[in-house]
Design a protein around this motif. Structure first.
Motif, mmCIF file in Angstrom:
data_model
loop_
_atom_site.group_PDB
_atom_site.id
_atom_site.type_symbol
_atom_site.label_atom_id
_atom_site.label_comp_id
_atom_site.label_asym_id
_atom_site.label_seq_id
_atom_site.Cartn_x
_atom_site.Cartn_y
_atom_site.Cartn_z
ATOM 1 N N GLY A 1 -38.125 16.602 -1.991
ATOM 2 C CA GLY A 1 -36.759 16.382 -2.315
ATOM 3 C C GLY A 1 -36.175 16.288 -0.790
ATOM 4 N N LEU A 2 -36.795 16.120 0.007
ATOM 5 C CA LEU A 2 -36.085 15.871 1.414
ATOM 6 C C LEU A 2 -34.805 14.945 1.471
ATOM 7 C CD1 LEU A 2 -36.484 17.258 4.197
ATOM 8 C CD2 LEU A 2 -37.567 15.255 4.883
ATOM 9 N N VAL A 3 -34.925 13.813 0.704
ATOM 10 C CA VAL A 3 -33.811 13.136 0.722
ATOM 11 C C VAL A 3 -33.208 12.919 -0.849
ATOM 12 C CG1 VAL A 3 -33.052 10.706 1.248
ATOM 13 C CG2 VAL A 3 -34.770 11.568 2.648
ATOM 14 N N HIS A 4 -31.981 12.897 -0.936
ATOM 15 C CA HIS A 4 -31.010 12.671 -2.065
ATOM 16 C C HIS A 4 -30.352 11.496 -2.199
ATOM 17 C CE1 HIS A 4 -31.790 17.036 -2.891
ATOM 18 N NE2 HIS A 4 -31.868 17.229 -1.437
ATOM 19 N N PRO A 5 -30.149 10.829 -3.233
ATOM 20 C CA PRO A 5 -29.307 9.691 -3.451
ATOM 21 C C PRO A 5 -27.928 10.116 -3.434
ATOM 22 C CG PRO A 5 -30.162 10.339 -5.571
ATOM 23 C CD PRO A 5 -30.555 11.081 -4.702
ATOM 24 N N VAL A 6 -27.025 9.285 -3.288
ATOM 25 C CA VAL A 6 -25.399 9.626 -3.250
ATOM 26 C C VAL A 6 -24.776 8.335 -3.963
ATOM 27 C CG1 VAL A 6 -23.518 10.543 -2.050
ATOM 28 C CG2 VAL A 6 -25.647 10.868 -0.894
ATOM 29 N N VAL A 7 -23.878 8.514 -4.735
ATOM 30 C CA VAL A 7 -22.873 7.424 -5.348
ATOM 31 C C VAL A 7 -21.767 7.417 -4.358
ATOM 32 C CG1 VAL A 7 -21.421 7.140 -7.040
ATOM 33 C CG2 VAL A 7 -23.627 8.000 -7.560
ATOM 34 N N LEU B 1 -30.841 2.062 -6.061
ATOM 35 C CA LEU B 1 -31.144 2.855 -4.862
ATOM 36 C C LEU B 1 -31.487 4.508 -5.184
ATOM 37 C CD1 LEU B 1 -29.779 5.434 -2.219
ATOM 38 C CD2 LEU B 1 -31.185 3.468 -1.770
ATOM 39 N N ILE B 2 -30.835 5.104 -6.278
ATOM 40 C CA ILE B 2 -30.879 6.099 -6.874
ATOM 41 C C ILE B 2 -32.277 6.363 -7.207
ATOM 42 C CG2 ILE B 2 -30.420 7.733 -8.793
ATOM 43 C CD1 ILE B 2 -27.565 6.587 -8.558
ATOM 44 N N GLU B 3 -32.588 5.467 -8.244
ATOM 45 C CA GLU B 3 -34.169 5.283 -8.467
ATOM 46 C C GLU B 3 -35.139 5.537 -7.300
ATOM 47 O OE1 GLU B 3 -37.401 5.175 -11.132
ATOM 48 O OE2 GLU B 3 -35.258 5.636 -11.613
ATOM 49 N N TYR B 4 -34.939 4.610 -6.441
ATOM 50 C CA TYR B 4 -35.913 4.428 -5.115
ATOM 51 C C TYR B 4 -36.002 5.884 -4.534
ATOM 52 C CZ TYR B 4 -37.811 2.913 -0.772
ATOM 53 O OH TYR B 4 -38.633 2.695 0.297
ATOM 54 N N VAL B 5 -34.886 6.461 -4.380
ATOM 55 C CA VAL B 5 -35.029 7.725 -3.627
ATOM 56 C C VAL B 5 -35.895 8.855 -4.568
ATOM 57 C CG1 VAL B 5 -33.621 9.706 -2.616
ATOM 58 C CG2 VAL B 5 -32.792 7.376 -2.108
ATOM 59 N N ARG B 6 -35.459 8.920 -5.896
ATOM 60 C CA ARG B 6 -36.057 10.035 -6.671
ATOM 61 C C ARG B 6 -37.604 9.631 -6.967
ATOM 62 N NH1 ARG B 6 -31.098 11.438 -10.669
ATOM 63 N NH2 ARG B 6 -29.932 12.773 -9.301
ATOM 64 N N THR B 7 -37.872 8.442 -6.919
ATOM 65 C CA THR B 7 -39.258 8.120 -7.141
ATOM 66 C C THR B 7 -40.123 7.557 -5.752
ATOM 67 O OG1 THR B 7 -38.912 5.774 -7.506
ATOM 68 C CG2 THR B 7 -38.790 7.170 -9.616
ATOM 69 N N HIS B 8 -39.606 7.989 -4.731
ATOM 70 C CA HIS B 8 -40.144 7.636 -3.462
ATOM 71 C C HIS B 8 -41.294 8.670 -3.447
ATOM 72 C CE1 HIS B 8 -41.062 6.767 0.778
ATOM 73 N NE2 HIS B 8 -40.091 5.997 0.769
ATOM 74 N N GLU C 1 -32.056 -3.525 0.905
ATOM 75 C CA GLU C 1 -33.371 -3.460 1.734
ATOM 76 C C GLU C 1 -32.982 -2.458 2.826
ATOM 77 O OE1 GLU C 1 -36.831 -5.946 4.298
ATOM 78 O OE2 GLU C 1 -34.990 -6.889 2.959
ATOM 79 N N ALA C 2 -31.870 -2.614 3.454
ATOM 80 C CA ALA C 2 -31.601 -1.935 4.686
ATOM 81 C C ALA C 2 -31.356 -0.388 4.573
ATOM 82 C CB ALA C 2 -30.370 -2.382 5.388
ATOM 83 N N THR C 3 -30.747 -0.176 3.117
ATOM 84 C CA THR C 3 -30.687 1.300 2.663
ATOM 85 C C THR C 3 -31.813 1.955 2.115
ATOM 86 O OG1 THR C 3 -28.342 0.589 1.827
ATOM 87 C CG2 THR C 3 -29.129 2.776 1.322
ATOM 88 N N ARG C 4 -32.845 1.154 1.846
ATOM 89 C CA ARG C 4 -34.059 1.674 1.508
ATOM 90 C C ARG C 4 -34.805 2.076 2.747
ATOM 91 N NH1 ARG C 4 -36.690 -0.954 -3.845
ATOM 92 N NH2 ARG C 4 -34.776 -0.649 -5.084
ATOM 93 N N LEU C 5 -34.562 1.148 4.080
ATOM 94 C CA LEU C 5 -35.149 1.756 5.220
ATOM 95 C C LEU C 5 -34.712 3.126 5.751
ATOM 96 C CD1 LEU C 5 -35.300 -1.801 7.101
ATOM 97 C CD2 LEU C 5 -37.202 -0.362 6.607
#
Length: 455
Positions: free
Chosen positions: A205-211, A192-199, A144-148
């Motif tokens: 594409g302002l924000v990208h997910p990172v492993v 988290l990757i899915e959350y960022v890419r489907t936001h 939740e915090a990371t999605r925030l």
């Protein structure tokens, strides 16, 4: 000035697209398209210059910089621990393995979404005001915090790369702060990757997910292997720490019998989109491996002075072709300013070259040919960071995002002092990087949109 999308900006621009050089675009025209990308850059001597200026003026799209103002690319910070912002300036007197005992309880607090929002909103706003237009963030283990943090970057308009931290090794992670299991950590990364890419607010594409494996000590082999699979499948960026300190470097050697770089490579975590934080203790073979994979290094000179036991051999790494950018390493580095990172990068290189032990003779005291200058540091903080991330930022060139900072050298509370009869254009840039303060950063744009500024 506010939104520059669809406008033509007239003035003087500084950028350093190539290491060791500075380009001064005096009285240039930079046309920004409606998507916030640079369409054209017309220098003052170009035959098209006068006609383009007249056309933009007649169309009502010409914006002219005030006297004493200059534009530089926005800064690219390659290493930030977002949850550690409340700790900025604390516990800098202890070694890394002890410092983490302060850090882990703080990061565990991000289970509280209200606390997370308060800290992250403050952090992103402060970084933008300091001219950081692209930020590579370690978050926490909390979904939740990371999605925030993703939401806040999108709300405030910062270009960002955000990773949910993976850490499941019970021998090195406290019971109160680690992934519930290896599978939980891997699934959290995928989520988290899915959350960022489907936001819905992230269509551009302002924000990208990172492993984000925190570092080898914090992860089991199963976690590292699983994260390597995810990185390969999703094509995401990867971020982790690499050979940061004697303790961490020695731990990996003892556990795996190889260096961090070789270990990470074996798990599929050394890719063209990987950023390795610190890398102070990498050897020649590690450098060659990193170059072969195309990975980048986040040089964090300020935090290295506190926690890394050694100075990163920056000039040697650059000579071998390692991609290097700069990072603040909040909060191991006690400053949120990339200007401070630039200044410390120069200082560290000079001290490495000269040496620091007065008991040794000058000829054996330092490491020859280690120094960089302010042009190099400026390049590392802008264009080199963009290159390491494979993002079109950090330069004023067609196709690049217009992520930029308006520097007002005349700001009443600023700290830049120019003398027209003495200062050449390169002197002005040097004074900006060495002496500017937050008050001098009058406007900050990401993709042509004003996101912060003192003015």
């Amino acid at each position: 000035m506010t939104d520059l999308r669809g406008k033509t900006l007239a003035g003087t621009f500084f950028h350093a697209p190539v290491l060791g050089t500075l380009e001064v675009l005096e009285d240039a025209l930079v046309e920004i398209d409606k998507a916030g990308r640079i369409a054209t850059v017309i220098r003052s001597g170009d035959p098209r210059h006068e006609g383009a200026r007249i056309a933009a003026s007649m169309a009502g799209t010409l914006v002219t910089l005030p006297a004493g103002c200059y534009v530089i690319p926005g800064f690219v910070d390659l290493h930030i621990h977002a949850p550690q912002y409340p700790q900025l300036g604390k516990a800098l007197h202890v070694p890394l393995e002890i410092w983490l005992r302060h850090t882990f309880p703080l990061e565990a607090r991000y289970a509280d979404a209200a606390f997370a929002r308060k800290a992250y909103e403050m952090l992103v706003a402060d970084l933008l005001a300091n001219g950081t237009t692209t930020a590579l963030y370690f978050a926490t283990i909390h979904q939740e915090a990371t999605r925030l943090l993703v939401d806040i970057c999108l709300e405030k308009g910062q270009r960002a790369l955000v990773g949910k931290v993976a850490m499941d090794n019970p021998q090195e992670c406290p019971d109160f702060y680690r992934d519930a299991s290896t599978e939980a950590g891997l699934q959290g990364t995928r989520s988290l990757i899915e959350y960022v890419r489907t936001h819905p607010a992230n269509e551009g594409g302002l924000v990208h997910p990172v492993v984000t494996p925190r570092f080898v000590p914090s992860c089991t082999d199963a976690m590292l292997e699983g994260l390597g699979v995810i990185a390969r499948e999703c094509g995401c960026h990867v971020q982790t720490h690499c050979s940061e300190s004697d303790w961490e470097h020695g731990y990996v050697l003892a556990r795996h019998g190889v260096t961090d770089a070789e270990c990470l490579d074996g798990f599929g975590l050394l890719t063209r989109q990987s950023i390795l934080a610190h890398a102070n203790l990498i050897n020649a073979d590690d450098m060659a491996r990193i170059v072969t994979r195309g990975s980048g290094v986040a040089h964090c000179p300020l935090s290295n002075a506190y926690f890394s036991n050694a100075a990163f051999p920056l000039r040697a790494a650059l000579a071998k072709g390692v991609r290097v950018g700069l990072g603040t390493d909040i909060s191991g580095g006690p400053s949120a300013s990339m200007l401070d990172a630039c200044r410390m990068a120069v200082v560290t290189s000079r001290m490495l070259e000269s040496g620091v032990d007065p008991a040794l003779p000058p000829e054996t005291r330092g490491r020859p040919s280690s120094r960089i200058d302010i042009r190099d540091a400026f390049h590392l903080a802008t264009a080199a960071g963009g290159d390491a991330l494979e993002l079109p930022v950090g330069r004023f060139a067609p196709g690049c995002h217009f992520d930029a900072v308006l520097v007002d050298t005349t700001a009443p509370n600023g700290t830049i002092r120019l003398f027209e009869e003495l200062d050449e254009p390169e002197d002005i840039l040097a004074k900006i990087v060495y002496t500017a303060s937050r008050a001098n950063l009058a406007e900050i744009w990401v993709a042509g949109r004003r996101v912060a500024g003192a003015g």
